[in-house]
Structure formats: structure tokens, C-alpha cells
Design a protein around this motif. Structure first.
Motif, PDB file in Angstrom:
ATOM      1  N   LEU A 165       5.952 -10.270  -1.972  1.00 36.97           N
ATOM      2  CA  LEU A 165       5.489  -9.270  -2.395  1.00 36.97           C
ATOM      3  C   LEU A 165       5.782  -8.580  -3.803  1.00 36.97           C
ATOM      4  CD1 LEU A 165       5.576  -7.416   1.150  1.00 36.97           C
ATOM      5  CD2 LEU A 165       3.630  -8.361   0.154  1.00 36.97           C
ATOM      6  N   ALA A 166       6.643  -9.432  -4.324  1.00 37.62           N
ATOM      7  CA  ALA A 166       7.316  -8.825  -5.637  1.00 37.62           C
ATOM      8  C   ALA A 166       5.949  -8.738  -6.635  1.00 37.62           C
ATOM      9  CB  ALA A 166       8.375  -9.732  -6.255  1.00 37.62           C
ATOM     10  N   ASP A 220      -5.307 -16.205   4.806  1.00 35.87           N
ATOM     11  CA  ASP A 220      -6.184 -15.925   6.080  1.00 35.87           C
ATOM     12  C   ASP A 220      -7.519 -15.058   5.533  1.00 35.87           C
ATOM     13  OD1 ASP A 220      -4.412 -17.330   7.734  1.00 35.87           O
ATOM     14  OD2 ASP A 220      -3.308 -15.292   7.899  1.00 35.87           O
ATOM     15  N   GLY A 221      -7.719 -14.844   4.186  1.00 34.16           N
ATOM     16  CA  GLY A 221      -8.643 -14.063   3.908  1.00 34.16           C
ATOM     17  C   GLY A 221      -8.385 -12.704   3.547  1.00 34.16           C
ATOM     18  N   GLY A 222      -6.858 -12.104   3.739  1.00 33.08           N
ATOM     19  CA  GLY A 222      -6.597 -10.878   3.377  1.00 33.08           C
ATOM     20  C   GLY A 222      -6.177 -10.884   2.003  1.00 33.08           C
ATOM     21  N   GLN A 223      -5.654  -9.404   1.752  1.00 30.35           N
ATOM     22  CA  GLN A 223      -5.202  -9.188   0.309  1.00 30.35           C
ATOM     23  C   GLN A 223      -3.839  -9.236   0.161  1.00 30.35           C
ATOM     24  OE1 GLN A 223      -7.172  -5.794  -1.592  1.00 30.35           O
ATOM     25  NE2 GLN A 223      -8.662  -5.338   0.264  1.00 30.35           N
ATOM     26  N   GLY A 224      -2.980  -9.176   1.162  1.00 32.53           N
ATOM     27  CA  GLY A 224      -1.576  -9.512   0.929  1.00 32.53           C
ATOM     28  C   GLY A 224      -0.824  -8.543   0.317  1.00 32.53           C
ATOM     29  N   LEU A 225      -1.259  -7.517   0.617  1.00 27.62           N
ATOM     30  CA  LEU A 225      -0.698  -6.233   0.009  1.00 27.62           C
ATOM     31  C   LEU A 225       0.468  -5.874   0.916  1.00 27.62           C
ATOM     32  CD1 LEU A 225      -3.502  -4.304  -1.544  1.00 27.62           C
ATOM     33  CD2 LEU A 225      -1.569  -4.982  -2.942  1.00 27.62           C
ATOM     34  N   PRO A 226       1.511  -4.934   0.639  1.00 23.50           N
ATOM     35  CA  PRO A 226       2.548  -4.354   1.453  1.00 23.50           C
ATOM     36  C   PRO A 226       2.138  -3.578   2.743  1.00 23.50           C
ATOM     37  CG  PRO A 226       3.004  -3.919  -0.596  1.00 23.50           C
ATOM     38  CD  PRO A 226       1.554  -4.258  -0.791  1.00 23.50           C
ATOM     39  N   SER A 227       2.710  -3.823   3.851  1.00 19.56           N
ATOM     40  CA  SER A 227       2.470  -2.993   5.125  1.00 19.56           C
ATOM     41  C   SER A 227       2.299  -1.534   4.736  1.00 19.56           C
ATOM     42  CB  SER A 227       3.516  -3.485   6.189  1.00 19.56           C
ATOM     43  OG  SER A 227       3.384  -4.743   6.378  1.00 19.56           O
TER      44      SER A 227
END
Lengths: 584, 584
Positions: A31-32, A101-108
Motif C-alpha cells: 500500500l506504500a 480483481d478489478g478494484g482500486q487497491g486503496l487502503p481499507s
């Protein structure tokens, strides 16, 4: 009626200054890169706009018009479907799902903020995407590759919505009693039959397909929770080959439950033999359809191993519990915003103290009893945000931190605090929401100001995703007692030093020692133990805020004072209640 | 859905064995004759039947169908009007009004029991006769003989219903801001103009006439509360001569507000220029129309002296406050009855402790968290009944006891305990009702079981007849501080000895000493002071119960234990909060 508005500036203060989010995320290689403060701030500002401009204005109709049920179909309140489409197309459901998976991968934690705001703005609407992330994680970690190929991206992006089908008429908190059956078929699939109740979003017109995750029993399964398996039942399905048209062009469900036999027709979407029989009339949350779902030899696929259904479902339930805690925080903030605005513009009676203007009556917020209510609820909201965001951050740490010990401590934080936050903040959304209602006097009891809706809506959060009593048992009997309090002590070590921290540590040891003497003792003190733990966490959260906030700012000083004068005294009461029972 | 049933046998135990009612009434010459236990028991049994068979079954429709408003008329929910007619014709409203006014002259405490039961069975319906007794007392003690001749018997018997018109859009808790005007006319009457809001039963079809008691200002009145006078505005009026036909044959209200000029026509009933403009959409209490009433030069008569309106209204407000406390007790009992019945027949999960049967799950009431909830709420209900009945008894003592000192002590009891009971038991009806809802799990949130209706209905009782914050100010700032705590100490002397009693005495002295140092201190501690006082009263009430109850009876043992373990610990917390503020 003053609608809820998210406050990105204060959120940024809590995330960046109090929780030092960028520094924390910098330790997580995965996530860095996305942990750029400017990017996160921009996401929050956009989220705030969407919530305030698109979702909040639909809240009143959600309550007053509600969902309509007719012959198996459910129509959401006006504007709900359009808003969901806009939400999905703007990529909001995909905020924190994986890029592969098609997501944006930002922090929870950004997703946590988003859902807190959405719940505050429109609890009913937010129920629809509320289970998406949990369903996504469940499928991602437990489903076969074939299932993932069909469903994972749809869930990751929110194009299709999801449900969690657990409860049956005779089986609520005790899922071991579930009777729904799944019978294996020669093609590797299953035919699933049974009735599930209290299914949020079991049927609606917000997405073109709905993915049900259903607990059921195989024919040879043992009784009790170990006989449960998890199944995926789509509202519409295909065999996966050549489907040019989408589910909206599906043929109706064949009667007699023989759906799977029709699958052969390549490219055709078929409606499963799952129907919504009715929706409940509820105290509130009219914007979310609570469905009775009948599965009548419905087309089903297993998710994970046979007999490991509860295990697979737990991923979903834990995500759901933090989500519900965020609902509580958000709803209380919405109630506070309304009451605070009302108290700052309406006058009633003379307040004690010097006259501040020439009016015949003083502003409501100058009356001590009202000031106390507002500051006390603000103290809960601010602490709740810090604690829930921290927990969302720990979810990412548990997943991505390179150091195993740090991952373990994050796991511990989430395991111990999730039931506490779920219970304490849903309770507070209701009781503190009611305090905010009181600020309106008689106007609080009429619909016009929208405050009574919040109280009605919030009440359910004390019940669903495990009642608050189940949360208390989860904390004490499943997470504190089994290891003799070790994990709790480690968590308390991380919180630092403090009178209440050491008092909680001693109290836990007293309970650990006394519990074996009585079969019921731990159950009897579980609720008080959870409350005491919640108050220690609140105290800690406010220490973090006070370390970061300017010392002369009334905005933070007033709730801090209310915390010490009106919230924390409960700790000693709970402690005495626990100790008295242990001494018997 | 299990409907509320009054319990005359337990009531008899509380009245006769715990409160020694016959012996107490024997000291009052005016009531000694009717204080026959057999007679009182018979009245209670008949009342129980009426409440259980006639009023309780209408409660659900009262909520779901509610009151309908159309063009100025209000139609009560199905069955409400017939039930009220039966109630009036059976003489129930006249239970405790004087025989010389057409009443039955029975003790006030029987009326208290009746209204507690009615509120428990059907809060909405009970709002209609709820203000009758207060209106009767108000007219009896303050109206002219001419007005009494027209209205007293109608109010004493309940043939006509009454309202209390205080609140205006800008004047709720602070009646000093009332703007409604009354202009004197040559014939000695007045023309009254203004808008009143939140008027319970302002318009309906339950009785053929409605008597409004309205706070308004004479043209030359000073600003503030001392400029308020009280007026009687009937829905229908006549000049009193030769009215053979009743109000139902009245001519419509003349437009332009010139009604009084039409009165000359002997025998004709005229409709006053008072109209219901709308009814509120509320959180609950849908069975009672909450009206916006517009007075447009309405025919009015003064009640009492000009400028003494609040004084005359106080009779009504004090009666109303005890009545609201009884609503709280009744609603909590209704919630408890539902939860207790549900918990005794539904099963969920395994409870800790030995297995008691071969079922896969245990009855809900065997789970410690649920047992605690049920017993705790029962502790509140039982204490509430003892305290409210005792207060109703003291009302009669204050009126009828031959000894002036005893009358004064009774007066003191009522003055000090009424705000405490109003606040504590309405709060408990809501929060404890919510605890009872929790016993149902998800089923509590849906309409089917009727428990969520109780929570919604109960919420208003924390607001009306003086918000609970006003009650706290009334207790501390008007009734404890002005005499330096003397009256409170005398009350505490009567309660006997006890740790908490002396702690409350000391705390009161600390507040008396600290209050002059700060303009806001007393307001800041008023709520906690009231709670501490309430807990001392609860403790006392349970001592009375325990003195009279068999020592081995679980029925009384369990709530007594819950009181000590789960209710009374709050006393020390409140005391510490008050002392901490005083030490600043």
C-alpha cells in the motif's frame, strides 16, 4: 431538516495527525505507493461530495416511501437504484478491493470512512453495498477458481450485489440449528432448499444480479455448526459459455425447482429458484428490504470445503461487524449534526449565566443540560472514528505488514476490538441518538426534522451481525478467557500506561480466576466487561486526539471535558459490578 | 403477539400488603367509607377486565392505522370511539372525582392503577382521557360558578374530553413566550386568537364536545409568565339556556370568528372558531392525534384571575406529570410482559449450566444476559408501581387528612417525588423497553410482536408535560435548593435509615453549599441529582416490597437481586459525578 454532511477536513485531521496514517501505510509495501496524503485527501473529498449530494438527499424518501413488495419483486425507494448505479460506475465499491480483481487497491481505512459517511447519510441505502466487501473476501479466499472466474470481479466492482443468508425462522444467534439443505448433483453443483429470514437486500432493483451466500447442510452432514457448508446461489446464472446478453434478459425461473436442468442452453441466463416471499414491516430502516427468501431446489455451488461453512462465513461476518460499528459511529454523528445545528439556531428559555444578547430566550446550546448532551455525544463520535479507523488500518497491517509479529498484533487488535466497537457504538447510536432527539424537545418526536428516523434506523444495529450480547460473549468467552487474558494484556500493553488500563488488566485477571468456579459467571459479567473495555478504548482514543489537537480549541476541548465528566465515570461502576459478581 | 394483561392479584399485594392502603385510607374521613378492601378489589378486577378486553385489543390498529385527518376533522383508529363511549358510560373517568360533581369519589390510587393499566394496554387511546382529571381539578378550583355549572360535571364524568393548550411554535418549555391573545368582550367573555401546537386530542370523534384549556395573554398583560391567563374554549358552546339538543346538532362555526355574537339564539349549539389545522406525523403514539390548533377569535371564558394562568394550569400539570410517570411504569410493564412471555417459550442456543431438557437449544430466559434484562426491568416496574401508588395515595392524604402536619408531609412527598418519577420512569420505559426488545433478537425489530411499538410510543413521554431536563431543574432548583434542602431532608427522614439515604442527604448539602459559587453548577448537576434521588426511592420501594413478600418466592427474589446487582450501582456513579462538579 438539515441533511448530514461529511466533514473531510476533520477526517483528515483524525487520519493524518491523530493516527499518522501515511507513516503507518508506508510500512506496508502493498500500500506504500497509494498512501500518498494528497491522493487520499482527494478521494475523501470526492467521497464526501458523492455522499452529501447523491446519497443523503434520498434518506427521507427511503424512510417515508420505503421499499415496495409486489409478487416477488422489490422496488427500492425513489432514486435508490440510480444512486447505486452511479456509485458502482464511479468505482466506489471497488475502492479497497484488489487491483487484480478489478478494484482500486486503496487502503481499507478509506473504505471505512466512506461507509461511515454513507451510513450517516442514508443507513437504508447503505445496507445494499454493505455486505459487498465481505462477500468479495469470502469468495476470494474460499471459492474455487471456476466460481471466482464467474463472480469475483462482479463483487469486487460492485456490479452485482451480495447477501448473507444465515438466519432461519428457528435459528438466529445459533446457526448450528440451520436446516436448509443442499443436495449434490451429478454435475458437481447442488440443489438448495429452505427458507431464510431477515435477509437484507435479498431482492431489489439496484443491480442486475444478486449473489446469495447461503449456509446450508449437506444430506449426510452432522447436526450442529460443524455440519454447515457455504453455498453461492446467484439470482441469475448461466453455464458461463457465450452469454452475450446480461441477466436482465433472463428467462423466468422454471417452476418446480428444476432450474439447473435448463442450464444447457448456451448463452441463456436463467433465473434461480429463489424467491422473495415477503419483506418485513420494521421499526425503521425502511430503505432496506428485509426479505424472507425461499430456496426451492435452487441452483447452488459450494464455497470452500463441506462442513467448513461457518469458517468461510466468518471472513464475511468480521468485515460486517466492523462495518456495523461504523454505522453506529456514522448514525450518531448524523444525529449530533442535526441536534447541534438545531441547538445553535433555536431559542428556548433563559439559560443560567450572564445574558449574551437582547433576545427573550437563549439559544438551546447555552443550556447546560443540552450542552452536556451535545458534548457527550461528540466525545463518543470522535473516539469512535479514531477507533474504527485504527481498526480498519490494522486490517491492512494484518494482511500486508512484512513483520509477522506486527501482523499478529494487528490481528489481535481486530479480534479484540471489533466486538467491543460493534456493541458499544451501536448502543450509543441508539441511546445517544435519543439524547440528540431530546435536544429538539417536542419537535424531535415528529418526523419533520428527521432525528427520530435516526433513532429508529439505528436500533437494528444492536441486533444484526450478532446481537450485542453475542459480541460480549465473543469478547470475554472466546477471546479473553481461553488464553487466560494474554492477548488482552498484550493489547493493553500497546495502549500504554493509565489508571483505567491497569484496572482493566486486574479485572480481567480476577475474571480469569473466578470463571472456573461457576458455569454462568463469565456470561453474567460479559456485558459489563465489554463496557469497561469500551471505556478504556475511548479514553485511549481521546488521549490520541488530545496529543494532536491544539490545546486551546473549544472544538476538541469541550468533548474531552464531557468524556471525563460524563462518560468515563461508568468505568468504575462496571468494574465494581464485575468484581462484586466475582467475589460471590 | 401477546397482548398486555393487567394483574389485579399482584396489584392487590402491592396496595394492601406493601403500602397498607386500607389502613392509610382509614385515616382519611372523606375516604374511610369507600376504603373497603373487598370493594377496591372488585373495582380493580373490573378495571382489569375492561382494560384487557376492550382497550388492549385496539392497540395495534391504533399504531398501524392511526388517526386520520381530513379537512379539519380527525377520525380516531377503528374501535377507539366505541371503546371511549363504553369507558365513559361505565363510569371509569368518574372513578376518583367528587360525588357532588357526578363522580364516584373513590381514592386517587385506584385511578392511578387504572391509568397505568390503560397506558400499558394502549398508550394512544389513553391519551384521550389522560388530561380529564387535571382539567376537572382546574375548573373545580379556579373557574367561576357559572363556568362550573356548564362544564364541571361533563369533565367529572368524562362525557366531554379536555385538552391542555400551552405550547406554541416558538414557546415550548418556556411558556413565558406565549403570544396567543384574548380580547375582552362587553358580555364578559373573550375572543381568543392564536396557534397552539402539540395539542393531544385537540380534535377527534371520541366525545361530542371538547373542552380546551388555553394559556393566553390579555391585551394589556405584561411580558413573561406573569402576563398569562387561562381560558376555557369549548369546541361547541351555548349560552346555557334551553339546550335540548346536544353539540352534535350544532351549527357550523361562523366564518370570520364572529361566533360569540350568535350565542343569543336560545338553545342552539354553536361551533367555536377553533380548528385543527393538521395532525403531526410522529415516531409513535399514532393512536393519539397531536394537533395544530388555530383559534380565530374563538369564544372563550377566563378561568381564575387575569395573570394567574400558570398558577391555575399548575394543578393540571402536576396531575399530568404523575399520570406520565404511570405511563412509563405501564409501558415498561407491557414491554416486560411481552419479553418475558417470548423468553419463556422461544429457544435459542445453549445456555451455560446443566442441561435441563433434551432440546437442541435452551429457552431464551435461561441465558444469563437475557435473565438479567428481564429481572432488571421487573425491578424497575415493581418499584415504579409502589412509588406511583404511594404518590397517588399522598395526593388524597394532602387533601383529606385531618392533621395539618400530615397534609404538609404528603404535599412535600408529591412535590419532591413527582418530577423524579416522571423523569426516571419515562426514561426507563424507553431504555428498558429497548432492553425488552433486545430479548426478541431480530424479531424485536419487526412489527409483528408489537414490542417496537412500545419503544416508539414511550419515547414521547420523556418530552411532554415538561421534558425530563425540566423535571431535573424543577427538583433541584425549585424544590431542593430554595429551602437549603430542608424539605428533601424531611422526606429522607420519612424513608428511614440507609447508606444511600444518608449519602443523598450529604450530597444535597454539598450542592446547597456549592451552588452559589457558580451560576451554572446547579443546572449542570441537576440531571445526576435527580437520578441519584430516583435510585434512593427505588431502593426504598424494594425494601417495602421485601418486608411484605415471602422470602422464598423467586417472583420477588429475582428482581430484588437484579436491583442490587444491576440498578443501584448507578447511585455511586451519579454521586461521584455530582461531587466532582461541586469540588471544581
Amino acid at each position: 431538516m438539515n441533511a448530514y454532511r461529511p466533514n473531510p477536513a476533520e477526517t483528515t485531521f483524525l487520519l493524518f495527525d491523530v493516527l499518522r496514517l501515511p507513516q503507518q501505510l508506508a510500512e506496508l509495501p502493498a500500500l506504500a505507493e497509494v498512501a500518498d496524503p494528497a491522493l487520499m485527501q482527494q478521494v475523501l473529498e470526492e467521497a464526501g461530495k458523492f455522499v452529501g449530494e447523491v446519497v443523503a438527499p434520498l434518506n427521507r424518501d427511503g424512510d417515508e416511501i420505503g421499499c415496495r413488495f409486489e409478487a416477488g419483486t422489490v422496488t427500492a425507494p425513489p432514486g435508490f437504484a440510480d444512486a447505486y448505479r452511479a456509485f458502482w460506475q464511479a468505482g466506489w465499491p471497488a475502492l479497497a478491493t484488489a487491483t487484480e480483481d478489478g478494484g482500486q487497491g486503496l487502503p481499507s481505512v478509506l473504505e471505512a470512512v466512506l461507509y461511515e459517511w454513507l451510513s450517516a447519510a442514508n443507513h437504508g441505502w447503505t445496507m445494499a453495498p454493505g455486505l459487498l466487501h465481505g462477500a468479495y473476501e469470502c469468495v476470494k479466499h474460499h471459492a474455487s477458481d471456476a466460481l471466482k472466474a464467474q463472480y469475483l470481479e462482479k463483487l469486487a466492482t460492485g456490479e452485482w450485489l451480495a447477501t448473507m443468508c444465515l438466519t432461519e425462522p428457528h435459528a438466529g444467534s445459533d446457526l448450528g440449528l440451520v436446516r436448509t439443505k443442499a443436495v449434490p448433483q451429478p454435475d458437481g453443483g447442488y440443489l438448495l432448499s429452505g427458507t431464510k429470514i431477515f435477509i437484507s437486500g435479498g431482492e431489489h432493483d439496484l443491480s442486475e444480479n444478486i449473489v446469495h451466500l447461503v449456509l446450508a447442510r449437506l444430506p449426510d452432514a452432522p447436526a450442529g455448526p460443524k455440519g454447515l457448508s457455504l453455498f453461492l446461489v446467484p439470482k441469475f446464472y448461466t453455464d458461463g459459455s457465450g452469454h452475450s446478453a446480461g441477466p436482465s434478459q433472463a428467462r423466468p425461473a422454471p417452476s418446480g425447482g428444476s432450474a439447473p436442468h435448463e442450464v444447457g442452453s448456451v448463452g441463456a441466463w436463467v433465473r434461480s429458484a429463489v424467491v422473495c416471499e415477503r419483506i418485513e414491516e420494521k421499526m425503521g430502516l425502511h430503505g432496506s428490504p428485509t426479505c424472507v427468501m425461499r430456496f426451492d431446489e435452487a441452483h447452488a455451488q459450494i464455497v470452500g470445503e463441506p462442513g467448513r461453512g461457518l469458517n468461510a462465513m466468518f471472513v464475511m461476518m468480521n468485515a460486517a461487524r466492523l462495518h456495523v460499528a461504523l454505522q453506529g459511529v456514522g448514525l450518531l454523528d448524523a444525529a449530533w449534526q442535526k441536534a447541534n445545528a438545531y441547538a445553535a439556531e433555536r431559542r428556548q428559555m433563559r439559560a443560567p449565566g450572564p445574558r449574551v444578547d437582547g433576545e427573550a430566550a437563549d439559544l438551546i446550546h447555552r443550556h447546560p443540560a443540552m450542552r452536556q448532551k451535545l458534548d457527550t455525544q461528540r466525545a463518543w463520535v470522535d473516539a469512535g472514528r479514531v477507533l474504527a479507523y485504527r481498526t480498519a488500518l490494522e486490517l491492512d497491517v494484518a494482511k500486508h505488514h512484512p513483520d509477522a509479529a506486527r501482523r499478529a498484533s494487528a490481528q489481535r487488535w481486530c479480534a479484540l476490538t471489533t466486538p467491543v466497537l460493534k456493541s458499544a457504538f451501536t448502543e450509543q447510536a441508539f441511546s445517544g441518538g435519543s439524547e440528540c432527539l431530546q435536544v429538539f424537545g417536542g419537535h424531535g418526536y415528529v418526523r419533520e426534522w428527521g432525528i427520530e428516523q435516526i433513532v429508529r434506523d439505528a436500533r437494528v444495529s444492536m441486533i444484526y451481525e450478532g446481537t450485542n450480547e453475542i459480541q460480549a460473549i465473543d469478547l470475554l468467552l472466546r477471546k479473553v478467557l481461553p488464553d487466560g487474558g494474554t492477548a488482552l494484556n498484550q493489547l493493553l500493553d500497546e495502549l500504554g500506561e493509565g489508571l483505567r488500563i491497569s484496572a482493566l488488566r486486574d479485572m480481567a485477571q480476577t475474571v480469569v480466576k473466578a470463571a472456573p468456579s461457576s458455569e454462568t459467571l463469565a456470561h453474567e459479567v460479559a456485558g459489563d466487561f465489554l463496557r469497561a473495555t469500551a471505556l478504556v478504548l475511548l479514553d485511549w482514543a481521546w488521549q490520541q486526539i488530545e496529543n494532536a489537537a491544539p490545546t486551546d480549541d473549544e472544538r476538541w476541548q469541550r468533548p474531552a471535558l464531557a468524556l471525563h465528566q460524563r462518560v468515563l465515570p461508568e468505568f468504575e461502576m462496571r468494574r465494581q459490578m464485575v468484581l462484586a459478581r466475582c467475589a460471590q
